[in-house]
Design an enzyme around this catalytic site. Structure first.
Site, PDB file in Angstrom:
ATOM      1  N   ASP A   1       0.839  -1.197   0.000  1.00 47.82           N
ATOM      2  CA  ASP A   1       0.000   0.000   0.000  1.00 47.82           C
ATOM      3  C   ASP A   1       0.879   1.255   0.000  1.00 47.82           C
ATOM      4  O   ASP A   1       2.029   1.206  -0.426  1.00 47.82           O
ATOM      5  CB  ASP A   1      -0.938  -0.030   1.217  1.00 47.82           C
ATOM      6  CG  ASP A   1      -2.310   0.544   0.899  1.00 47.82           C
ATOM      7  OD1 ASP A   1      -2.374   1.728   0.533  1.00 47.82           O
ATOM      8  OD2 ASP A   1      -3.312  -0.181   1.027  1.00 47.82           O
TER       9      ASP A   1
ATOM     10  N   HIS B   1      -3.961   6.278   2.641  1.00 41.71           N
ATOM     11  CA  HIS B   1      -4.619   5.055   2.170  1.00 41.71           C
ATOM     12  C   HIS B   1      -4.137   3.814   2.919  1.00 41.71           C
ATOM     13  O   HIS B   1      -4.941   2.991   3.380  1.00 41.71           O
ATOM     14  CB  HIS B   1      -4.366   4.921   0.668  1.00 41.71           C
ATOM     15  CG  HIS B   1      -5.172   3.876  -0.022  1.00 41.71           C
ATOM     16  ND1 HIS B   1      -4.759   2.575  -0.124  1.00 41.71           N
ATOM     17  CD2 HIS B   1      -6.357   3.936  -0.677  1.00 41.71           C
ATOM     18  CE1 HIS B   1      -5.652   1.881  -0.817  1.00 41.71           C
ATOM     19  NE2 HIS B   1      -6.634   2.686  -1.163  1.00 41.71           N
TER      20      HIS B   1
ATOM     21  N   SER C   1     -11.053  -0.580  -2.046  1.00 38.62           N
ATOM     22  CA  SER C   1      -9.875  -0.548  -1.166  1.00 38.62           C
ATOM     23  C   SER C   1     -10.261  -0.776   0.285  1.00 38.62           C
ATOM     24  O   SER C   1      -9.513  -1.370   1.055  1.00 38.62           O
ATOM     25  CB  SER C   1      -9.181   0.817  -1.276  1.00 38.62           C
ATOM     26  OG  SER C   1      -8.377   0.918  -2.403  1.00 38.62           O
TER      27      SER C   1
END
Length: 779
Positions: A157, A224, A560
Site C-alpha cells: 500500500d 490510504h 480498497s
C-alpha cells in the site's frame, strides 16, 4: 479516482514530477530511450540461493546490453524469494531480445497501478442473517477455543502512520519467532516506530519517487495504507469519530493480528516493479496473509503473465499465503472486475447501515429536502440564503445552457452567484465534483446543491464548504420552489449521522462487476464487504474544519476499504486454523456468506435493483459463520497448473512459471470451458446452448467437529434451467474426509437465455454450505 482520497498536494507534486521527468529525459542521452521493464522468470528453482539468482540475472542482462553500460545502475532490483526475475532500465530492442532468452516467461514495461479507493464490523455481526451453527441465547455464534496462532497480515500500500493508536501494541506478546522481516529506516521513520503490533515496514524507491521526494520511507503521506491496515487489524480505540460524525469504537477485523507494511505506492502511483518487490519480500519475511487494495484499470487489463499482482499472488499462494485483493472501482458496468485470477480472493464493496445526511431547508414553510454529504456547514439553520439554479446564472461568454446547469467551471457569472446557494446538475462525465465546488467557493457562492443520481449512498466529504447532494426526484421539488417564488431562499444543514439505515448492505455503484473478461468460467468477484464511508485511522490532514484539530480518522469509500475487511476475517480464520490452505480459507468465507439485507430481502444494488452474483460474488461476508464452515473446497498447485493449461498456456511456459512433475504435458483437449471444473466454491459456465448439458465436478472436505456426518443437497435454480447433483447425499467418516459430486446443468426451455443465477446448498442440519452458480445460456 474513486475510493482513493487525493490531496491537493498530490496534484502539485504530479506537475513537479512531470516537469522534472521531462528535464531528466531531455538531458540523459542514451537513457532517454530507456524505461523500466520487468523480466519475469517464474518460480525459484530448488536449492538456489539469492546470491546465485542475482548473478544469473546480471549475466542474462549483460548478454543483451550495449557494451560499457554499468550493469549495477541498469538493474533496479532482483526478485529471488517467492519467484525469480528482475527489473531493469532497457531499450525496446533489449527488452525484445530478453523475451527470446531461455527461462524468461515474460518481459513487460513497468506498469503503474492505482489504489482502489467503526461501525462496519458491528454491522457485519448484526446482519449475519444466515447462521451456520447453533446460536447462543444472546444470538451470537459460539466461538471455538481461543486461537493458538498469531497471524501476520502484510499490506502492499501507500505506507503507514505508526503513531496512530490503531497500531498500539499494549498487551501484545513478543513478536513470533518465525518473523524474518525488518523495520526499514527512512525519512521521519526509524526502527523504534515498529513495535509488537506493527512488526515490519519496508519501502521501495523508484527514480520517479526520488524526483518528488529527496528521501522516502515506510511513512504514509497519502493516508490510504494507514486506513486499510487499521481496517484489517487495528487495535480497539474507544470514542473514535470524524469530527463528531460516525461516533463509536474503531477496531480492525483481527485486532490481535500483527501488521507488516510494504510501501509500494507513492504520489505518482504504484509501480509494478515495486509491487513485485513487496510480494518477494513478504514471502521471505513470513507473512500469513496479504491485503492488496490496488490494481490495474479494467479498461487496460494485462495478461496474467504480465500482471505484477497476479504473478506475485500466484507464488505467494503457492507458499501458503492467502492473498485478498480489491475488485476495482470501475463499476457499475459489466466485465469491469480486476484482480480476477483464481488464486486471488477478490472483494467487492457494499454499504453499511449508516448514512450521512445533510438536508436542505427551503423557504416558504416547505418541508426539508433530504441530502447526503459530509460537511460542517456554518450556515444559519433558517433559510435566509438566496437560491439559484446554475442555468439561470449563465455567463454572457457561455453558449451552453447545459454546461451552466452543470456549473462547469467558466460557465457561470460570478455576480449572479455571489452570496447564493447554487443548484447544479452533475453526471459522471462532468468536471470532478471537487473542482466544481472549488470554483463555486472561489467565485463567492455560499453553498452548493449537486443533483447526482449515480453516487447515492456514497457521501462525499466537503469539509467546511456547505455542499450536499440530492436525487433528481428531490431536485424536482427544489426547482419547483425556485420557479414558483420571486426570491427563493434556502439553507444547507450540517451533516448528521443516521444509523440503522435500511436497506443495507447494498452493492456500491463504483464496485466493479463480473463476469471477468479474462476468466468468465470462474465467478468473480468472490465476496463482498463494507466499502462505503468506512471510518478508520488516517494521517494528520490539512483539510480540517474551522476551529478543529486534525482528526486521527477519516471516512473513505472504495473497494480498497472492502478488501481489508475480508483480510481481517481471513486472519481470524487462520488464527483458529493455522494449517488451513488459502483455498480452504477462501472457501470458508464464500460458502458462509449471506445474500439478504437488514430488511431480510435479497441484496440490492444502491440503485435499488436486485443484485446478482456478478455484483457480490457469493454474498456479503459473514465473520461468525466463516469460522465454522462445515465443508471446504480445496485447491492446490496442481489445480492451478491445470487452470493455466485450460487458460491457454503451453506446457513449456508453465514449466518456466512453476515446478511441474516430470513428463507433465497439458491435456490435448485443454480449453477455457474446462476451467469450470476447477474445484472452486462457486460455479460458472459461460456458454451453454439450448438442450445442451454440461457437467462439472467438485470435491468437498469435511472440516467440521464431527468426523461422521451426512450432508444433503438442496438446489435453487431459475426457471428453464435443470440442475441435478449426483450423489444428493455426502456421508463423511473417519476414512472419507473428502467426497466428490457432480453437477449437471441443462437448458430445458427456449426462454432460458442470458445469465441464469442459482445455488446449491449442502447441509447437515447444523452447517449450511452454499455455492452460487451462474450459467450463461447462448441465445
Amino acid at each position: 479516482m474513486r475510493g482513493f482520497h487525493i490531496h491537493t498536494d498530490f496534484l502539485r507534486v504530479s506537475v513537479l514530477f512531470c516537469f522534472l521527468l521531462f528535464l531528466g529525459e531531455a538531458s540523459t542521452g542514451d537513457d532517454q530511450e530507456r524505461e523500466v521493464y520487468v523480466v519475469y522468470m517464474g518460480g525459484v528453482p530448488d536449492d538456489t540461493s539469492g546470491d546465485s539468482l542475482r548473478e544469473s540475472h546480471i549475466r542474462l542482462l549483460r548478454s543483451v546490453l550495449t557494451r560499457g553500460l554499468n550493469i549495477e545502475k541498469t538493474i533496479i532490483r532482483s526478485y529471488k524469494n517467492g519467484f525469480s526475475g528482475f527489473a531493469a532500465k532497457l531499450t525496446k530492442d533489449e527488452a525484445q531480445a530478453l523475451r527470446r532468452k531461455a527461462g524468461v516467461v515474460s518481459v513487460f514495461a513497468d506498469p503503474i497501478y492505482q489504489p482502489h479507493t467503526t461501525r462496519s464490523w458491528d454491522f457485519l455481526q448484526q446482519t449475519a442473517v444466515v447462521v451456520d451453527s447453533s446460536p447462543n441465547s444472546d444470538g451470537t455464534t459460539p466461538s471455538p477455543a481461543p486461537p493458538a496462532y498469531d497471524p501476520i497480515i502484510g499490506l502492499l500500500d501507500t505506507g503507514i502512520w505508526p503513531e496512530s493508536e490503531s497500531f498500539n501494541d499494549e498487551g501484545f506478546e513478543p513478536i513470533p519467532s518465525r518473523w524474518k522481516g525488518v523495520c526499514m529506516e527512512g525519512s521521519e521513520f526509524n526502527a523504534s516506530n515498529c513495535n509488537r503490533k506493527l512488526i515490519g515496514a519496508r519501502y521501495y524507491d523508484t527514480d520517479e519517487a526520488a524526483l518528488t521526494k529527496p528521501t522516502t520511507s515506510p511513512r504514509d503521506e497519502l493516508g490510504h495504507g494507514t486506513h486499510t491496515s487499521s481496517t484489517a487489524a487495528g487495535a480497539h480505540i474507544p470514542s473514535a469519530s470524524f469530527y463528531g460524525l460516525a461516533p463509536g469504537s474503531a477496531r480492525g477485523g483481527a485486532p490481535s493480528a500483527r501488521i507488516a507494511m510494504y510501501r509500494v505506492c507513492s504520489f505518482f502511483g504504484c509501480a509494478g516493479s515495486a509491487i513485485l518487490a513487496g510480494f518477494d519480500d513478504a514471502v521471505a519475511d513470513g507473512v500469513d496473509l496479504l491485503s492488496i487494495s490496488l490494481g490495474a484499470s479494467a479498461f487496460n487489463l494485462p495478461d496474467f503473465s504480465e500482471d505484477p499482482i497476479a504473478i506475485g499472488a500466484f507464488h505467494a499462494v503457492a507458499r501458503g499465503i492467502t492473498v485478498a485483493c480489491s475488485a476495482g472501482n470501475d463499476g457499475p458496468g459489466a466485465e469491469s472486475v480486476v484482480n480476477a485470477a483464481p488464486w486471488i480472493l477478490t472483494v467487492a464493496a457494499t454499504t453499511i447501515d449508516r448514512d450521512f445526511e445533510s438536508d436542505i431547508v427551503l423557504g416558504g414553510n416547505r418541508s426539508a429536502v433530504k441530502g447526503e454529504a459530509i460537511n460542517f456547514s456554518s450556515l444559519d439553520k433558517s433559510p435566509t440564503y438566496p437560491l439559484i439554479y446554475g442555468a439561470s446564472a449563465k455567463s454572457n461568454s457561455s453558449s451552453e445552457d447545459s454546461s451552466a446547469s452543470h456549473c462547469e467551471p467558466g460557465t457561470l457569472d460570478g455576480n449572479k452567484i455571489k452570496g447564493k446557494i447554487v443548484l447544479c446538475n452533475h453526471s459522471q462525465s462532468d468536471t470532478p465534483k471537487m473542482a466544481k465546488i472549488d470554483t463555486l467557493n472561489s467565485t463567492g457562492a455560499v453553498g452548493a446543491i449537486l443533483v447526482n443520481d449515480l453516487e447515492q449512498h456514497v457521501a462525499t466529504t466537503y469539509v467546511s464548504f456547505p455542499a450536499t447532494e440530492i436525487s433528481s426526484q428531490a431536485a424536482e421539488d427544489v426547482l419547483a420552489y425556485i420557479n414558483s417564488t420571486k426570491n427563493p431562499v434556502a439553507t444547507i444543514l450540517p451533516t448528521i449521522t443516521v444509523t440503522k439505515y435500511k436497506p443495507a448492505p447494498a452493492v456500491a455503484y463504483f464496485s466493479s462487476r463480473g463476469p471477468s473478461s479474462q476468466t468468465s468460467n470462474i465467478l468473480k468477484p468472490d465476496i463482498a464487504a463494507p466499502g462505503v464511508n468506512i471510518l478508520a485511522s488516517w494521517i494528520p490532514t490539512s483539510e480540517v474544519p474551522v476551529g478543529q484539530k486534525p482528526s486521527q480518522f477519516n471516512l473513505v469509500s472504495g473497494t480498497s476499504m472492502a478488501c481489508p475487511h475480508v483480510a481481517g476475517v481471513a486472519a481470524t480464520i487462520k488464527a483458529w486454523n493455522p494449517t488451513w490452505t488459502p483455498a480452504a480459507i477462501r472457501s470458508a468465507i464464500m460458502t458462509s456468506a449471506t445474500q439478504v439485507n437488514n430488511d431480510k430481502d435479497p441484496l440490492k444494488t444502491d440503485s435499488g435493483s436486485e443484485a446478482t452474483p456478478y455484483d457480490y460474488g457469493a454474498g456479503e461476508v459473514n465473520p461468525n459463520s466463516a469460522l465454522q464452515p462445515g465443508l471446504v473446497y480445496e485447491l492446490g498447485p496442481s489445480d492451478y497448473i491445470q487452470f493455466l493449461c485450460h487458460y491457454g498456456y503451453d506446457s513449456s511456459t508453465i514449466r518456466r512459471i512453476t515446478a511441474i512433475p516430470d513428463g507433465f504435458e497439458c491435456p490435448k483437449n485443454a480449453s477455457k470451458d474446462l476451467i469450470s471444473d476447477l474445484n472452486y466454491p462457486s460455479i460458472a459456465i459461460s456458454n451453454l446452448s439450448y438442450k445442451e448439458s454440461r457437467t462439472v465436478k467438485r470435491s468437498a472436505t469435511n472440516v467440521g467437529s464431527e468426523e461422521e456426518s451426512t450432508y444433503s443437497v438442496s438446489i435453487n435454480s431459475p426457471q428453464g434451467l435443470d440442475v441435478k447433483v449426483i450423489p444428493d447425499k455426502l456421508q463423511f467418516g473417519k476414512s472419507s474426509k473428502m467426497l466428490s459430486f457432480q453437477v449437471t446443468f441443462s437448458a430445458q426451455s427456449s426462454s432460458a437465455k442470458g445469465d441464469l443465477f442459482g445455488s446449491i446448498i449442502w447441509s447437515d442440519g447444523t452447517h449450511r454450505v452454499r455455492s452460487p452458480f451462474v450459467v450463461r445460456v447462448a441465445s
